[in-house]
Design a protein around this motif. Sequence first.
Motif, mmCIF file in Angstrom:
data_model
loop_
_atom_site.group_PDB
_atom_site.id
_atom_site.type_symbol
_atom_site.label_atom_id
_atom_site.label_comp_id
_atom_site.label_asym_id
_atom_site.label_seq_id
_atom_site.Cartn_x
_atom_site.Cartn_y
_atom_site.Cartn_z
ATOM 1 N N VAL A 100 -0.483 1.395 -16.226
ATOM 2 C CA VAL A 100 0.132 0.176 -16.763
ATOM 3 C C VAL A 100 -0.350 -1.043 -15.967
ATOM 4 N N GLY A 101 -0.420 -0.897 -14.640
ATOM 5 C CA GLY A 101 -0.892 -2.001 -13.809
ATOM 6 C C GLY A 101 -2.333 -2.373 -14.116
ATOM 7 N N THR A 104 -2.446 -4.186 -17.670
ATOM 8 C CA THR A 104 -1.950 -5.572 -17.623
ATOM 9 C C THR A 104 -2.871 -6.435 -16.765
ATOM 10 N N GLY A 105 -3.414 -5.853 -15.708
ATOM 11 C CA GLY A 105 -4.318 -6.607 -14.842
ATOM 12 C C GLY A 105 -5.562 -7.066 -15.587
ATOM 13 N N ILE A 106 -6.216 -6.156 -16.310
ATOM 14 C CA ILE A 106 -7.442 -6.522 -17.039
ATOM 15 C C ILE A 106 -7.121 -7.513 -18.156
ATOM 16 N N SER A 108 -4.629 -9.618 -18.446
ATOM 17 C CA SER A 108 -4.282 -10.962 -17.978
ATOM 18 C C SER A 108 -5.535 -11.723 -17.558
ATOM 19 N N VAL A 109 -6.491 -11.039 -16.923
ATOM 20 C CA VAL A 109 -7.743 -11.704 -16.541
ATOM 21 C C VAL A 109 -8.474 -12.201 -17.794
ATOM 22 N N SER A 130 -9.693 -5.874 -9.204
ATOM 23 C CA SER A 130 -8.781 -5.150 -8.310
ATOM 24 C C SER A 130 -9.373 -3.834 -7.812
ATOM 25 N N ALA A 187 -3.848 -3.251 -6.330
ATOM 26 C CA ALA A 187 -4.182 -4.665 -6.511
ATOM 27 C C ALA A 187 -5.267 -5.131 -5.554
ATOM 28 N N ALA B 115 -7.179 -16.912 -13.041
ATOM 29 C CA ALA B 115 -7.195 -15.560 -13.595
ATOM 30 C C ALA B 115 -7.003 -14.520 -12.484
ATOM 31 N N CYS B 116 -7.719 -14.683 -11.378
ATOM 32 C CA CYS B 116 -7.637 -13.684 -10.305
ATOM 33 C C CYS B 116 -6.294 -13.723 -9.592
ATOM 34 N N SER B 119 -3.479 -12.476 -12.064
ATOM 35 C CA SER B 119 -3.634 -11.062 -12.365
ATOM 36 C C SER B 119 -3.323 -10.182 -11.150
ATOM 37 N N THR B 120 -3.696 -10.644 -9.946
ATOM 38 C CA THR B 120 -3.405 -9.851 -8.744
ATOM 39 C C THR B 120 -1.898 -9.714 -8.549
ATOM 40 N N VAL B 122 0.372 -9.991 -10.885
ATOM 41 C CA VAL B 122 0.864 -9.156 -11.983
ATOM 42 C C VAL B 122 0.690 -7.674 -11.645
ATOM 43 N N VAL B 123 -0.490 -7.307 -11.145
ATOM 44 C CA VAL B 123 -0.746 -5.897 -10.827
ATOM 45 C C VAL B 123 0.246 -5.402 -9.768
ATOM 46 N N ILE B 124 0.460 -6.212 -8.729
ATOM 47 C CA ILE B 124 1.386 -5.793 -7.662
ATOM 48 C C ILE B 124 2.787 -5.567 -8.238
ATOM 49 N N VAL B 126 3.790 -5.107 -11.432
ATOM 50 C CA VAL B 126 3.883 -4.047 -12.442
ATOM 51 C C VAL B 126 3.821 -2.658 -11.795
ATOM 52 N N VAL B 127 2.824 -2.444 -10.939
ATOM 53 C CA VAL B 127 2.661 -1.114 -10.343
ATOM 54 C C VAL B 127 3.896 -0.732 -9.520
ATOM 55 N N VAL B 130 7.029 -0.143 -11.913
ATOM 56 C CA VAL B 130 6.963 1.098 -12.697
ATOM 57 C C VAL B 130 7.218 2.303 -11.799
#
Lengths: 231, 144
Positions: A100-101, A104-106, A108-109, A130, A187, B115-116, B119-120, B122-124, B126-127, B130
């Motif tokens: 999921v991370g 969403t990461g790709i 959003s970029v 990431s 990340a 974007a970076c 997105s960074t 967001v990844v932190i 979300v992961v 979850v």
Amino acid sequence: MLPLLRSEIFILTLVIGVYLAALWLFRKTKLSLLHPLLVSIPVLAIVIHLLHIPFGEFEKGSRIISFMLGPTVVVMGYLLYEQFEQLKANAISIITAVFVGCLTGILSVVFIARYFGADHALIASLEPKSVTTPIAMSIAERSGGIPSIAAVVVIVVGIFGGIVGPFILERLGIKSRIARGLALGSAAHGLGTARAMELGAVEGAVSGLAIGVMGIMTAILVPLIEIVLGK
Amino acid sequence: MSDLPPKNYNFALELKMRLLSFFIFSMLVGIFIVFFFFALGEFIGWSINGFIPGSVIGMVLLFVALCLKIVKPEHVKPVAKFLCDNMGLFFLPAGVGIVNALEVLSQYWQAVLVACAVSTVVVIIVVASVQQWFEKHRKGAEDR
């Protein structure tokens, strides 16, 4: 004199020498902003410019070093295997969380970069931001991106994620040690893992695992997203 | 009597040299294994039209081979350690190539930055969320 400056042995010695010097500086100062690569890239660029070595010649001379990127990616299968014990007990949650991370990461970029009007080559270079650098570069190259941009972006993202990550986790109230390590590794790849190791052994191990899982998932998801969204 | 080593025979040195040559040999075996999986990965990557980079396929294949005990972990460990410890050097030449991309970067620097960064984060979030949700969920199931 000039042909000598462009010879393989001169360029290889130069690259390794500058890298070792930057590594030494980083270990002395311990400043995360003085990351060895962020220092040695501009230094090398300036030296090459001053010595009038064309970039093509430099690239040719340092081909042996760049070649090692492929084997480095392959060898990560071993690192993944080493951390596999952690995966077994929490396999489903770890794979789901990273999946999921990663998605969403790709996405959003892609959406943010498109909003700013970036072209496909640039977006393709940012998508694997990431992922650990060697994997990110091959993913970027495959999808029509520029590996050089991917390499630098990934390092900067790693430094950013390593600094910001622990604060975000604190504010979110994330208590789970697995969740913390997983988030940092997913990340901010190796630089996130370095931070995770400071938080604890469990965090460090899970973070190392996250690097490999994130790399494989990004390699699969980037071409799939390309098919769904179009170039 | 002639089987005895000569008087100036340095046993410690001899042992060291033999250990060294054994180490170099096992390193060579490791290099072969890694290159083999790289080549295999490249072949599979080529046969699926480069959908996934060959090196990543090689990584997955090596992982599977280690899990199935086809490859012994001690064979690849020294090579793995050497490559991963010095990874930064390997992408340094490509990093220098950024000087050719400065024009694109200066044109779209906002895109890259926003974007970076977003997105960074967001990844932190979300992961971690979850994973934590899964752990709470499972705990709830165990309590019942």
